[in-house]
Design an enzyme around this catalytic site. Sequence first.
Site, PDB file in Angstrom:
ATOM      1  CG  HIS A  87      -0.581   6.111  -7.398  1.00 30.59           C
ATOM      2  ND1 HIS A  87       0.192   7.480  -7.672  1.00 30.59           N
ATOM      3  CD2 HIS A  87      -0.056   5.632  -6.305  1.00 30.59           C
ATOM      4  CE1 HIS A  87       0.941   7.263  -6.731  1.00 30.59           C
ATOM      5  NE2 HIS A  87       1.075   6.423  -6.012  1.00 30.59           N
ATOM      6  CB  THR A 109      -3.042   3.712   1.038  1.00 32.55           C
ATOM      7  OG1 THR A 109      -3.096   4.663  -0.055  1.00 32.55           O
ATOM      8  CG2 THR A 109      -4.349   2.895   0.895  1.00 32.55           C
ATOM      9  CG  LEU A 161      -1.743  -1.132   1.291  1.00 32.70           C
ATOM     10  CD1 LEU A 161      -2.768  -0.993   2.615  1.00 32.70           C
ATOM     11  CD2 LEU A 161      -2.790  -1.317   0.210  1.00 32.70           C
ATOM     12  CG  ASP A 162       0.334   4.366  -2.841  1.00 25.19           C
ATOM     13  OD1 ASP A 162       1.390   3.758  -3.322  1.00 25.19           O
ATOM     14  OD2 ASP A 162      -0.600   4.989  -3.355  1.00 25.19           O
ATOM     15  NE  ARG A 163       4.984   9.087   2.818  1.00 26.50           N
ATOM     16  CZ  ARG A 163       4.178  10.216   3.247  1.00 26.50           C
ATOM     17  NH1 ARG A 163       3.745  10.196   4.615  1.00 26.50           N
ATOM     18  NH2 ARG A 163       4.067  11.243   2.689  1.00 26.50           N
TER      19      ARG A 163
END
Length: 449
Positions: A279, A185, A181-183
């Site tokens: 994304h 998120t 997961l993105d930072r």
Amino acid sequence: MGRGKKHKLSESFVGGNVVNPRGSKNAKTQEPAALQAADVYFEEGGLQRVHPYYHRFATHAKGRWVGRTIFDVFTQEFRDRPKEYYAKSIEKGVIEINNQTVAKDTVVRNGDLVTHFIHRHEPPITTEDIGIVRETEDGLLAINKPGSIPVHPTGRYNYNTVTKLLEVKHGYRALFPINRLDRLTSGLMLVGLNPTVARRLERELIEHRIQKEYVCKVQGEFPAGKVVCNQPIRVVAHKLALNCVDFSEGKPSLTEFERLYSEDGFSIVYCRPKTGRTHQIRVHLQFLGFPIANDPLYNNVEVWGDAKGKAGALPQALAESAEPAELVEPAEPADGGEPIVRPAKMVGACDGDRKNDSWKTLIRRMEDWKDRQDAIEHVNACVGDSGPGVCEKCSNPVLLDPLPHELCIWLHAWRYSGPDWSFETELPEWARKAAGLINRVKYNPEPAV
């Protein structure tokens, strides 16, 4: 001839006071085999912080460095710090060649090992702990990742990462993250505790046998019913982590959306990505005209213009700097704002080499925006009521803390389901009202025939 001595090229020194890490070999504090959380972390001002520490970066001399002075190499090759910093670092002995102190005029030779001990200040993160959802007997760990925490050590983050937190605070050693997961998120992450389980789950992901379900909070009143976005996505600039819909060069992408409810100008939306582009949910929501409300990248007027990327719209300034553009339709102002243009075809790769003229201005706007944010952060850190905020050991500015709304975006990985398993997390605070609604839209596998 025997082989040369191997050198560890990167290591951190936490839990010790390394004022001058050069000195004698015994003066270099060695990291203990098992760090204690208290040695690394502390809470202050509502945030989790890492005690500043020295990190050893080492590399063998590049060909272009040979014959140049060590001061010239650092000031010309590593421009993220001022020349004064490198002069002091050489004087203090935190820059070395072959484990020996040097002078500014020391010449770099072929094969030299160049070492730099950097005093690191990691950005703080939320105090919310990583939640353990479940651990299976065969070695699959399901966790609930809070926003603000990167998965792996990267950039300025090392100990304030998922893998390090699981190691230091929860006692896990061998970790193999399966979905990342993105930072910013939050939500469900699957982590293998052994290579066998990790390979099995990664194979299921590649074969699209794992169903992913997210929830988000978007700007505007999202349409009722199921909405499908199948616009192709490409990475436009790797270094900027910038991804966009590209009608010609993008990779096939598909996301299903369904509104759960709308309130006060926002909507809580259920998301089910069928592909796994970087994304993807954020880009598709931007394309639909309902960006995640607090998304600093894809809901940004300074970067995208007033249309904010809706329907692939780009600011007029972009068309002026590009090759002659073929328009899909005459440009119309978006809500009375800037005119927009839709390039019918994107040409070439548009990452570090900047070959794609159609996207050059967008990338430039993105770079300019990031530069402005860095400058504001630096000035705010250095100028305050009590004077400059600088570290006594490295003389670098101590940056300001992130604000609460900067710790996460309103995108949460809620549920992952495989052939014979399913894990889900609680909904985040901003989506709690959807708890009684999400079950009616969630994925239910068809019974085996």
